[in-house]
Design a protein around this motif. Structure first.
Motif, PDB file in Angstrom:
ATOM      1  N   UNK A  76      35.747 -58.590   2.892  1.00  0.00           N
ATOM      2  CA  UNK A  76      36.449 -58.092   1.891  1.00  0.00           C
ATOM      3  C   UNK A  76      37.711 -57.142   2.311  1.00  0.00           C
ATOM      4  N   UNK A  77      37.694 -56.772   3.547  1.00  0.00           N
ATOM      5  CA  UNK A  77      38.843 -56.160   3.980  1.00  0.00           C
ATOM      6  C   UNK A  77      39.737 -57.026   4.713  1.00  0.00           C
ATOM      7  N   UNK A  78      39.178 -58.030   5.249  1.00  0.00           N
ATOM      8  CA  UNK A  78      39.891 -59.162   5.922  1.00  0.00           C
ATOM      9  C   UNK A  78      40.800 -60.035   5.012  1.00  0.00           C
ATOM     10  N   UNK A  79      40.237 -60.310   3.975  1.00  0.00           N
ATOM     11  CA  UNK A  79      40.693 -61.354   2.995  1.00  0.00           C
ATOM     12  C   UNK A  79      42.107 -60.859   2.431  1.00  0.00           C
ATOM     13  N   UNK A  80      42.300 -59.795   2.118  1.00  0.00           N
ATOM     14  CA  UNK A  80      43.853 -59.846   1.728  1.00  0.00           C
ATOM     15  C   UNK A  80      44.950 -60.000   2.781  1.00  0.00           C
ATOM     16  N   UNK A  81      44.713 -59.725   3.822  1.00  0.00           N
ATOM     17  CA  UNK A  81      45.679 -60.010   5.139  1.00  0.00           C
ATOM     18  C   UNK A  81      45.678 -61.390   5.418  1.00  0.00           C
TER      19      UNK A  81
END
Length: 181
Positions: free
Chosen positions: A96-101
Motif C-alpha cells: 500500500x505504501x509503494x503504490x502511490x510512488x
C-alpha cells in the motif's frame, strides 16, 4: 504559470503559448529531445522504485518462510502463529505504501508521452529529414505501446498485496485448524 496539458485541453489554449514555447525551446527537435529525456528519467525512477519494492518483498517472503519453519517445541507454535501474520501485514502495508510512488511515476510518464505524441502530430515534417517515412510510427508513439511496458511495475504492488492476504490467511488457518500439533 505551470500548466498540465491533457487530452481535454482546448486547442486554443495550446496555440496561445506557441510563441512562449518557441523562446524556451529553440526548435521542435529540442522539445522532442526534452520530452524524451523526461520520459527516460521518469522511467528510470519507476524502475528504481519497482526494484526496491521487489527486493523488500523478497526479503519478507524469505523471513515468512523461515518463520513458518520454526520447529521449537516450547514456543514454536506461538511463534509460527504470530510472526508470519505480522510479516504478512508488513507485506500488505509496504504494498500500500509503494503504490502511490509507482503510480505517480506512471502518471508522469503518461503525461510526457502525451506531450510527445501531440508534438509529433503537430510537427509531421520532423521525421522527414532523411527519408519519406515518419521518425516515429503511430504504433511506436501510441498510448497502448508504452502502457503495456509499464504494466509490470503498476500491477506488482497489487499482486503482492493479494499474495500476502492469501498467505497470511493460510498461515493463520493451518495454525488454528490444527492446534494439537
Amino acid at each position: 504559470m505551470p500548466r498540465i496539458i491533457s487530452p481535454d485541453t482546448p486547442e486554443t489554449a495550446l496555440t496561445d503559448h506557441s510563441e512562449h514555447n518557441a523562446k524556451i525551446f529553440g526548435s521542435p527537435k529540442d522539445r522532442l529531445d526534452f520530452y524524451r529525456r523526461e520520459i527516460q528519467y521518469e522511467t528510470s525512477i519507476l524502475a528504481n522504485r519497482t526494484d526496491a519494492y521487489l527486493t523488500a518483498q523478497s526479503f519478507l517472503v524469505i523471513a515468512f518462510v523461515s518463520g513458518m519453519g520454526n520447529l521449537n517445541p516450547e514456543w514454536g507454535k506461538l511463534f509460527t502463529l504470530i510472526v508470519p501474520l505480522f510479516l504478512a501485514l508488513l507485506g500488505i502495508l509496504s504494498s500500500l505504501n509503494a503504490w502511490p510512488g509507482i503510480r505517480a511515476a506512471y502518471d508522469i510518464i503518461d503525461h510526457w508521452h502525451f506531450k510527445q505524441s501531440q508534438l509529433l502530430h503537430s510537427e509531421p515534417v520532423m521525421g522527414l529529414a532523411y527519408d519519406e517515412s515518419p521518425l516515429f510510427s503511430e504504433r511506436e508513439s501510441s498510448h497502448k505501446g508504452y502502457r503495456k511496458s509499464l504494466l509490470f511495475s503498476v500491477r506488482t504492488p497489487w499482486i503482492f498485496m493479494v499474495f500476502w492476504i492469501l498467505l497470511g490467511a493460510y498461515a493463520f488457518y493451518i495454525q488454528v485448524d490444527n492446534p494439537g500439533s
